[in-house]
Design an enzyme around this catalytic site. Structure first.
Site, short mmCIF file in Angstrom:
data_model
loop_
_atom_site.label_atom_id
_atom_site.label_comp_id
_atom_site.label_asym_id
_atom_site.label_seq_id
_atom_site.Cartn_x
_atom_site.Cartn_y
_atom_site.Cartn_z
N ARG A 156 0.62 -1.17 0.00
CA ARG A 156 -0.07 -0.11 -0.02
C ARG A 156 0.91 1.21 -0.03
O ARG A 156 2.17 1.20 0.59
CB ARG A 156 -0.93 0.11 1.17
CG ARG A 156 -1.96 -1.18 1.26
CD ARG A 156 -2.89 -1.05 2.45
NE ARG A 156 -3.78 -1.95 2.54
CZ ARG A 156 -3.45 -3.09 3.57
NH1 ARG A 156 -2.30 -3.43 3.94
NH2 ARG A 156 -4.38 -4.05 3.44
N LYS A 180 -2.39 -2.27 7.87
CA LYS A 180 -3.44 -1.83 8.75
C LYS A 180 -3.53 -2.65 9.92
O LYS A 180 -3.38 -4.00 10.11
CB LYS A 180 -4.92 -1.93 7.98
CG LYS A 180 -4.85 -1.13 6.77
CD LYS A 180 -6.27 -1.40 6.19
CE LYS A 180 -6.39 -0.42 4.77
NZ LYS A 180 -7.86 -0.74 4.02
N HIS A 249 -2.19 2.92 -6.19
CA HIS A 249 -3.06 1.83 -5.82
C HIS A 249 -3.35 1.01 -7.16
O HIS A 249 -3.84 -0.23 -7.16
CB HIS A 249 -4.54 2.11 -5.28
CG HIS A 249 -4.99 1.33 -4.35
ND1 HIS A 249 -4.12 0.97 -3.03
CD2 HIS A 249 -5.84 0.25 -4.09
CE1 HIS A 249 -4.95 -0.09 -2.51
NE2 HIS A 249 -6.05 -0.13 -2.92
N ARG A 252 -0.77 -1.66 -7.23
CA ARG A 252 -1.02 -2.63 -6.24
C ARG A 252 -1.98 -3.61 -6.96
O ARG A 252 -1.99 -4.68 -6.86
CB ARG A 252 -1.46 -2.13 -5.12
CG ARG A 252 -2.11 -2.98 -4.10
CD ARG A 252 -2.47 -2.25 -2.60
NE ARG A 252 -3.58 -3.03 -1.88
CZ ARG A 252 -2.88 -3.98 -0.74
NH1 ARG A 252 -1.70 -4.18 -0.88
NH2 ARG A 252 -3.70 -4.58 -0.16
N HIS A 275 -4.65 -8.64 3.25
CA HIS A 275 -5.84 -8.51 3.42
C HIS A 275 -6.24 -9.40 4.66
O HIS A 275 -6.00 -10.82 4.60
CB HIS A 275 -6.87 -9.02 2.07
CG HIS A 275 -6.91 -8.11 1.03
ND1 HIS A 275 -7.01 -8.65 -0.33
CD2 HIS A 275 -6.45 -6.58 0.99
CE1 HIS A 275 -6.65 -7.14 -1.13
NE2 HIS A 275 -6.60 -6.35 -0.30
N TYR A 284 -9.97 -9.67 -7.43
CA TYR A 284 -9.16 -10.07 -8.42
C TYR A 284 -9.50 -11.35 -9.35
O TYR A 284 -9.29 -11.21 -10.73
CB TYR A 284 -7.91 -10.19 -8.06
CG TYR A 284 -7.28 -8.85 -7.19
CD1 TYR A 284 -7.15 -7.62 -8.00
CD2 TYR A 284 -7.11 -8.50 -5.91
CE1 TYR A 284 -6.57 -6.50 -7.57
CE2 TYR A 284 -7.13 -7.48 -5.37
CZ TYR A 284 -6.78 -6.22 -6.00
OH TYR A 284 -6.35 -5.18 -5.39
#
Length: 318
Positions: A156, A180, A249, A252, A275, A284
């Protein structure tokens, strides 16, 4: 002018998010913006009878009104869902502090947004972006290393900006990122990205201040900002003649799509992207299927005939 959030709730809640939840500054800003939007709506409706500790006066119908108003004003479903999530987190904190007894946002859902597939760069676009001759000045080396690293690792933007020099392991061709929720993960670095990083680090001292630990620094010698990275990548894409907009992004997304198309290993791609929910990674698979549909439409003789019939029918109607 609309009043700010009451200080008792604002300062305590954001101190909790920062110290106990250890959320990133970017996430804190999102919480602050979402709760400010809710507070402004509640103020406009004159819901509160007093302002010392008004949150227990908010009812589910008020939250539904907030959702309807936000949607009518053009706020997307994902943004509204994020605001609802922030509200629920806020009320958990208020309940803990004895400032509210119930969560008025419980069970309320945001309007559904149309699903949009992530935008990627195709192999030709990536080749044009990455493989053209570069300058040897520090800024060119830095920008090239950022582009290579974003595509090589799928990290990210916030993870790229927060990288420190001790996070890099050239012996194992890997790096450590903090994602995150302050979760750390190890990512492999491809050979091209390794080469670009080595070129950048060889001239990094020409920009970086002696006490600066950030891998990527600005012209002022301090850690580069996320906004600066976005602007530099956009300019880099223009300079390299890319016919698609280049932003972190998108690199990414390109990494994830190419990895999944080559390996078919959804779990591995989930781990690399960081994730927490595999459903986030599954988008995806839809992207890859859309690519297959495009190939089918272009290559299959029946598909060609069907397209020709549709075109003939449109021409006849015209």
């Amino acid at each position: 002018m609309t009043a700010e959030l009451p200080d008792q709730a604002r300062s305590g809640f954001f101190a909790y998010l920062s110290a106990e939840r250890q959320l990133s500054p970017h996430t804190l800003n999102n919480y602050r913006r979402d709760l400010q939007r809710l507070w402004e709506y509640l103020q406009s409706q004159q819901i509160f009878s007093f302002n010392e500790s008004p949150w227990h006066e908010v009812l589910p119908q008020h939250i539904r009104g907030f959702v309807a108003t936000a949607h009518h004003q053009g706020l997307g479903g994902k943004s509204i869902q994020r605001a609802l999530s922030a509200t629920r987190t806020f009320y958990k904190y208020l309940h803990r502090e004895g400032l509210a007894t119930a969560d008025p946002a419980a069970g309320i859902r945001a309007p559904k947004s149309p699903k949009r597939l992530p935008k990627t760069l195709d192999p030709d676009q990536l080749t044009g972006l990455l493989d053209k001759p570069l300058g040897n000045d520090p800024l060119s080396c830095r920008d090239h290393a950022m582009v290579e690293l974003l595509y090589s690792s799928g990290m990210r933007l916030a993870e790229l900006v927060s990288l420190d020099v001790y996070d890099l392991d050239f012996q194992d061709a890997s790096l450590r990122v903090t994602g995150k929720g302050r979760k750390e993960r190890l990512l492999p670095i491809g050979r091209k990205a390794m080469d670009a990083l080595e070129r950048w680090l060889a001239c990094r001292d020409k920009l970086a201040r002696p006490d600066e630990m950030a891998v990527f620094v600005s012209q002022r010698g301090r850690r580069i900002s996320a906004r600066s990275v976005q602007l530099r990548l956009a300019r880099w894409g223009d300079y390299q003649g890319s016919d698609s907009r280049v932003y972190p992004h998108r690199l990414r997304h390109s990494f994830a799509s190419d990895m999944l198309a080559s390996s078919g290993d959804l779990r591995a791609v989930q781990e690399l992207l960081g994730h927490s929910d595999i459903a986030t990674t599954q988008v995806y698979t839809h992207l890859d299927f859309q690519h297959l549909l495009d190939v089918y439409d272009q290559a299959h003789p029946r598909a060609k005939r069907q397209s020709a019939r549709k075109k003939h029918k449109q021409d006849s109607n015209d």
